[in-house]
Design an enzyme around this catalytic site. Structure first.
Site, mmCIF file in Angstrom:
data_model
loop_
_atom_site.group_PDB
_atom_site.id
_atom_site.type_symbol
_atom_site.label_atom_id
_atom_site.label_comp_id
_atom_site.label_asym_id
_atom_site.label_seq_id
_atom_site.Cartn_x
_atom_site.Cartn_y
_atom_site.Cartn_z
ATOM 1 N N MET A 90 29.772 39.756 48.696
ATOM 2 C CA MET A 90 30.476 40.984 49.091
ATOM 3 C C MET A 90 30.160 41.324 50.547
ATOM 4 O O MET A 90 29.353 42.209 50.841
ATOM 5 C CB MET A 90 30.073 42.128 48.161
ATOM 6 C CG MET A 90 30.274 41.834 46.684
ATOM 7 S SD MET A 90 29.806 43.200 45.582
ATOM 8 C CE MET A 90 28.025 43.264 45.864
ATOM 9 N N ASP A 91 30.819 40.655 51.454
ATOM 10 C CA ASP A 91 30.505 40.781 52.879
ATOM 11 C C ASP A 91 31.500 41.710 53.570
ATOM 12 O O ASP A 91 32.689 41.719 53.246
ATOM 13 C CB ASP A 91 30.546 39.394 53.539
ATOM 14 C CG ASP A 91 29.939 39.408 54.928
ATOM 15 O OD1 ASP A 91 29.128 40.302 55.221
ATOM 16 O OD2 ASP A 91 30.301 38.523 55.730
ATOM 17 N N GLY A 92 30.988 42.486 54.541
ATOM 18 C CA GLY A 92 31.868 43.277 55.381
ATOM 19 C C GLY A 92 31.750 44.782 55.225
ATOM 20 O O GLY A 92 32.538 45.531 55.816
ATOM 21 N N THR A 262 34.122 37.406 50.998
ATOM 22 C CA THR A 262 34.977 38.259 51.808
ATOM 23 C C THR A 262 34.423 38.364 53.229
ATOM 24 O O THR A 262 33.353 37.833 53.534
ATOM 25 C CB THR A 262 35.066 39.665 51.194
ATOM 26 O OG1 THR A 262 33.754 40.262 51.177
ATOM 27 C CG2 THR A 262 35.607 39.603 49.780
#
Length: 312
Positions: A90-92, A262
């Site tokens: 779960m990046d960003g 992501t």
């Protein structure tokens, strides 16, 4: 002429009263029951009528069930080829907040909302396991204020969603070096895992204070201790024994079929290095708080178009 009636049939009324419904809107088995109720019956006719009405009921129920099933999965997805286990990096979250001139914490809170949505879709569409990389071993080096906020967010989120986990038959498992977490959070995790351990509809695995390197090392340490105690011979160690000691031993599906990352980055960032050996990879440009149903569907459709050969 076994079924020829030996009595006059009542006249058929074709004019509908204002309260009447068009006959096409009435289920088949109810139409049949209403019409046959006007006719005197012999025992044989009664038996045949009952069989026809029962068949009509079954056909109506089958059609209804088909419509319900069609509504639970988007057009184009094939339920039988959905991944059983989806893993997500779960990046960003921080970039999402900065782009909007918001505090970093707002990005993480928006990320929690996205996670809840993806969990809901997994439950609805029939995916059995979702693993999410919530906090890596390297994240401990981030600013102390940010780390403290994340620990508080984990605790608050688990407390708020406990009722949902129990009501929706969701099992929660938390993997990683949990000894580094605050004591209150450790106790909450233990209690939540215990409360949901028999839930079977869906499993959410949350990786906290986790890394792929850590996972393999701790598995090797456990096997070395068993060898030292004489429980196994070093020559007994194989892939199966290593798998049994990995953190993902908590699930019936330890190997993700699909990894989604992501945030527009193209790396696995030390996440489930052993388990991802044959996973299909999907990299999304969306920042995690913006990742929703449309993006998730796109990833699943891409997965279903691929041919998994496992090196063969």
């Amino acid at each position: 002429m076994l079924f020829s009636p030996q009595f006059p049939l009542p006249p058929i009324v074709t004019t509908l009263s204002p309260q009447s419904k068009p006959i096409s809107h009435v289920p088949h088995h109810l139409r049949l029951k209403k019409l046959t109720s006007l006719v005197p019956k012999s025992p044989l006719c009664s038996t045949i009528e009952h069989a026809l009405i029962q068949q009509g009921k079954e056909e109506e129920e089958e059609a209804f069930n088909g419509r319900v099933e069609d509504q639970t999965i988007p057009l184009g997805l094939q339920r039988e080829t959905l991944p059983r286990h989806v893993a997500v990096i779960m990046d960003g979250n921080r970039r999402w907040a900065r782009l909007r001139d918001l505090p970093v914490g707002s990005g993480y809170e928006a990320g929690v909302r996205s996670l809840r949505k993806i969990v809901e879709l997994c439950c609805k569409w029939g995916i059995k396991v979702l693993s999410v990389f919530a906090f890596s071993s390297d994240n401990w080096f981030r600013p102390k204020v940010e780390v403290a906020f994340l620990m508080s967010l984990f605790e608050r989120g688990m407390q708020e969603d406990t009722g949902i986990f129990l009501r929706e038959n969701i099992r929660i498992s938390v993997i990683g070096d949990l000894a580094k977490l605050p004591k209150a959070l450790q106790e909450l995790i233990i209690n939540l895992e215990e409360a949901t351990k028999n839930n079977t509809h869906f499993q959410l695995i949350v990786a906290v204070s986790y890394s792929g390197h850590y996972d393999v090392v701790q598995a090797c340490q456990r096997l070395a201790m068993k060898a030292k105690c004489g429980l196994i011979e070093p020559s007994d160690i194989n892939e199966s024994l290593v798998e049994q000691e990995l953190e993902t031993k908590c699930t019936d599906f330890p190997y993700p079929d699909l990894l989604i990352r992501t945030g527009g980055e193209f790396r696995v960032s030390n996440f489930m290095l052993w388990q991802l050996a044959y996973a299909e990879l999907f990299f999304a440009q969306s920042l995690w708080p913006d990742f929703g149903e449309a993006e998730f569907l796109k990833a699943l459709l891409a997965f279903q178009r691929r041919q998994r050969r496992y090196g063969r």
